[in-house]
Design a protein around this motif. Sequence first.
Motif, PDB file in Angstrom:
ATOM      1  N   CYS A  88       0.733  -1.079   0.109  1.00 23.10           N
ATOM      2  CA  CYS A  88      -0.056   0.042  -0.240  1.00 23.10           C
ATOM      3  C   CYS A  88       0.796   1.271  -0.022  1.00 23.10           C
ATOM      4  O   CYS A  88       1.808   1.270   0.710  1.00 23.10           O
ATOM      5  CB  CYS A  88      -0.904   0.168   1.286  1.00 23.10           C
ATOM      6  SG  CYS A  88      -2.061   1.409   1.406  1.00 23.10           S
ATOM      7  N   HIS A  90       0.113   3.927   1.187  1.00 20.58           N
ATOM      8  CA  HIS A  90       0.100   4.883   2.545  1.00 20.58           C
ATOM      9  C   HIS A  90       1.118   4.667   3.480  1.00 20.58           C
ATOM     10  O   HIS A  90       2.235   5.555   3.492  1.00 20.58           O
ATOM     11  CB  HIS A  90      -1.139   4.666   3.201  1.00 20.58           C
ATOM     12  CG  HIS A  90      -1.420   5.583   4.338  1.00 20.58           C
ATOM     13  ND1 HIS A  90      -1.766   4.919   5.459  1.00 20.58           N
ATOM     14  CD2 HIS A  90      -0.878   6.731   4.649  1.00 20.58           C
ATOM     15  CE1 HIS A  90      -2.005   5.769   6.574  1.00 20.58           C
ATOM     16  NE2 HIS A  90      -1.246   6.852   6.142  1.00 20.58           N
ATOM     17  N   ARG A  91       1.247   3.562   3.908  1.00 19.30           N
ATOM     18  CA  ARG A  91       2.399   3.251   4.989  1.00 19.30           C
ATOM     19  C   ARG A  91       3.045   1.969   4.886  1.00 19.30           C
ATOM     20  O   ARG A  91       3.781   1.272   5.707  1.00 19.30           O
ATOM     21  CB  ARG A  91       1.999   3.770   6.418  1.00 19.30           C
ATOM     22  CG  ARG A  91       2.218   5.063   6.975  1.00 19.30           C
ATOM     23  CD  ARG A  91       1.457   5.345   8.059  1.00 19.30           C
ATOM     24  NE  ARG A  91       1.790   4.655   9.148  1.00 19.30           N
ATOM     25  CZ  ARG A  91       1.047   4.462  10.304  1.00 19.30           C
ATOM     26  NH1 ARG A  91      -0.255   4.856  10.457  1.00 19.30           N
ATOM     27  NH2 ARG A  91       1.282   3.497  11.212  1.00 19.30           N
ATOM     28  N   ASN A  93       1.620  -1.161   3.942  1.00 18.50           N
ATOM     29  CA  ASN A  93       0.773  -2.426   4.627  1.00 18.50           C
ATOM     30  C   ASN A  93       0.730  -3.442   3.362  1.00 18.50           C
ATOM     31  O   ASN A  93       0.575  -2.932   2.167  1.00 18.50           O
ATOM     32  CB  ASN A  93      -0.488  -2.190   5.157  1.00 18.50           C
ATOM     33  CG  ASN A  93      -1.015  -3.323   5.757  1.00 18.50           C
ATOM     34  OD1 ASN A  93      -0.267  -4.259   6.387  1.00 18.50           O
ATOM     35  ND2 ASN A  93      -2.316  -3.359   5.996  1.00 18.50           N
ATOM     36  N   CYS A 109      -7.222  -1.379   1.224  1.00 13.09           N
ATOM     37  CA  CYS A 109      -6.088  -1.760   2.106  1.00 13.09           C
ATOM     38  C   CYS A 109      -6.912  -1.854   3.366  1.00 13.09           C
ATOM     39  O   CYS A 109      -7.759  -1.059   3.837  1.00 13.09           O
ATOM     40  CB  CYS A 109      -4.949  -0.580   2.202  1.00 13.09           C
ATOM     41  SG  CYS A 109      -3.928  -1.083   3.444  1.00 13.09           S
ATOM     42  N   PHE A 111      -5.838  -1.383   6.309  1.00 11.32           N
ATOM     43  CA  PHE A 111      -5.224  -0.602   7.573  1.00 11.32           C
ATOM     44  C   PHE A 111      -5.803   0.865   7.585  1.00 11.32           C
ATOM     45  O   PHE A 111      -6.643   1.038   8.719  1.00 11.32           O
ATOM     46  CB  PHE A 111      -3.768  -0.572   7.297  1.00 11.32           C
ATOM     47  CG  PHE A 111      -2.766   0.008   8.591  1.00 11.32           C
ATOM     48  CD1 PHE A 111      -3.519   0.423   9.884  1.00 11.32           C
ATOM     49  CD2 PHE A 111      -1.387   0.045   8.445  1.00 11.32           C
ATOM     50  CE1 PHE A 111      -2.801   0.576  10.774  1.00 11.32           C
ATOM     51  CE2 PHE A 111      -0.685   0.256   9.604  1.00 11.32           C
ATOM     52  CZ  PHE A 111      -1.179   0.583  10.811  1.00 11.32           C
ATOM     53  N   HIS A 112      -6.092   1.421   6.671  1.00 11.48           N
ATOM     54  CA  HIS A 112      -6.829   2.746   6.658  1.00 11.48           C
ATOM     55  C   HIS A 112      -7.837   2.747   5.626  1.00 11.48           C
ATOM     56  O   HIS A 112      -8.219   4.077   5.231  1.00 11.48           O
ATOM     57  CB  HIS A 112      -5.870   4.069   6.697  1.00 11.48           C
ATOM     58  CG  HIS A 112      -4.678   3.746   7.750  1.00 11.48           C
ATOM     59  ND1 HIS A 112      -3.570   2.942   7.476  1.00 11.48           N
ATOM     60  CD2 HIS A 112      -4.784   4.061   8.968  1.00 11.48           C
ATOM     61  CE1 HIS A 112      -2.627   3.025   8.476  1.00 11.48           C
ATOM     62  NE2 HIS A 112      -3.470   3.780   9.381  1.00 11.48           N
ATOM     63  N   SER A 113      -7.916   1.814   4.604  1.00  6.67           N
ATOM     64  CA  SER A 113      -8.999   1.522   3.583  1.00  6.67           C
ATOM     65  C   SER A 113      -8.699   2.553   2.339  1.00  6.67           C
ATOM     66  O   SER A 113      -9.401   2.911   1.577  1.00  6.67           O
ATOM     67  CB  SER A 113     -10.309   2.405   4.149  1.00  6.67           C
ATOM     68  OG  SER A 113     -10.817   1.092   4.955  1.00  6.67           O
ATOM     69  N   TRP A 114      -7.267   2.772   2.207  1.00  8.53           N
ATOM     70  CA  TRP A 114      -7.042   3.334   0.593  1.00  8.53           C
ATOM     71  C   TRP A 114      -7.342   2.199  -0.357  1.00  8.53           C
ATOM     72  O   TRP A 114      -7.281   1.072  -0.251  1.00  8.53           O
ATOM     73  CB  TRP A 114      -5.498   3.583   0.557  1.00  8.53           C
ATOM     74  CG  TRP A 114      -5.101   4.945   1.363  1.00  8.53           C
ATOM     75  CD1 TRP A 114      -5.586   5.204   2.482  1.00  8.53           C
ATOM     76  CD2 TRP A 114      -3.845   5.615   0.899  1.00  8.53           C
ATOM     77  NE1 TRP A 114      -4.788   6.329   2.975  1.00  8.53           N
ATOM     78  CE2 TRP A 114      -3.939   6.615   1.976  1.00  8.53           C
ATOM     79  CE3 TRP A 114      -3.183   5.723   0.027  1.00  8.53           C
ATOM     80  CZ2 TRP A 114      -2.758   7.792   1.882  1.00  8.53           C
ATOM     81  CZ3 TRP A 114      -2.127   6.828  -0.137  1.00  8.53           C
ATOM     82  CH2 TRP A 114      -2.041   7.901   0.861  1.00  8.53           C
TER      83      TRP A 114
END
Lengths: 392, 115
Positions: A88, A90-91, A93, A109, A111-114
């Motif tokens: 991902c 973002h960070r 994942n 994703c 983790f934060h739903s990107w």
Amino acid sequence: MSVDVYKRWAQRYPNMSTAPVPADSCILPEYFALERERIFRRSWLCVGNVCEIPERGDYIVREVAICDANILIIRGNDGVVRGFHNVCSHRGNTLAWDAKGKCRGYLTCNFHSWGYDSAGQLKWIPDEANFFDLDKRQLGLTPVATDVFRGFIFINFAPEQTLTEYLEGVTERMKPEGFDQLRLQRMYRFEERSNWKVSMDAQNEGYHVVSQHRYLMPKLFVTTGEGCFRSAEMTFFGRHSVSGSSISPDYKPFPVEGLMFQIDNGPSRCRLPMQHSFEFHLIFPNFAMLFFRYPTNDFCITHNFWPIAVDRTMWEIRFYAPDPLNAAELLSQDFMQVFNRVVFDEDASAHETVQAGLESRAKKFLLLQDEEIAIRHFHDVLDAEMATHNGR
Amino acid sequence: MAGENSIAKASGALPEPFKDLEPFLHWALPSEPERMAARETSTIEELQVFYDAMLRRMPAIVEYLNRFPLDRMPVEAQRLLNMALALNEVSIAVERYRQPRVINGRERERFFPGR
Ligand code: FES
Ligand SMILES: [Fe+2]
């Protein structure tokens, strides 16, 4: 029928050495670390077949441990097969968690739903207004060079050539006929305490057939009068090689094998571009395609030898054939799958033990005879690639 | 598995023309790892008896099974098909090794990780 010829391939290929091959490359951790950089990070690696992702949005995930990578292969809504790091934006994942799946709309994703579309584009960031200077268009999944040859999907982490250039004469030899009929029927995974080359070399010669497989396939292939294996072809295409073998015209099938030849007698749907009844194509570095002539439909077995550590390998075996149409086809395919699984069972008996032998350092060299010339070719290519990329 | 076996032991477990094979219903195993394990844990005499009984009937079995689409096999026909698949596994031992286990094989259950 017998063929009493000796040292044929050495005569055919006079520029190749006949000297012993050092065994160091199979046991030294330093060598293994360099293989990672100089071979696996820059070669085209086969990771599967398009039959596993027939529809738009279908994806598979493959762990390529030797490159510390987890790869998402996905067929986009435009039908194109693409490969991405399954990571991902973002960070970092892991995006897709299933080994196989279907993207309906977005891959999201956990983790934060990107959310990403089937072409790897970033489409959705929750609470986007609370971020700083983001440009979604620049933040898609990280692509990995991906291409398809005869239905087989290859990836490359640092391509210096296109897949077609890399395969050289293989593309000419493997005409497209038949490949579109192949479907993955079965798969075996065998984790071994051996170097990937020890496992692969064991497949890459016919010398052992009359010895290790003496119970399983007696008198199957053409031999000398003394019963020594003789292949019908050895051809090298750049880094790659093909060895062909002929079933002996005097071969009498075992009863169940003969029965399968009789019952599976419908019209053929798959004829592979073969010049011999059995062909072993080694695609450098760690992939092999085996073609088998069979009464109704030819079939293909592939090997992937995935290095995990200098003394650990994940050996993947896949059996491809047209989907069976009736019980006769199913039974005859099953027979070949079972038979070959047992062949590989016998083969496996000399992977871990050879590794142990080499690790003891009792012997410093592998001694190769004429029928083992494809192993020599492979090690020559490996040495050359390791030297070429030295210091880069 | 237990449920499947108990159904299989009831009469009518195989299609009518193949009732004579019902003593071998324990070979109606639905998966390759199960068939392999059954081959390896039987004696060569047991394998031979099953092999002889099945091989004679194979042309008729195949003719019968060919009538059904593979994805819509009646349950009795599917048992017969699973027995025919077991013959493939067993034939390797009976015809080639003359013993139940692969000679010089190595931890073959490792071909089926996670099962
Ligand atoms: S790491 Fe994927 S959304 Fe945050
Ligand atoms: Fe072998």
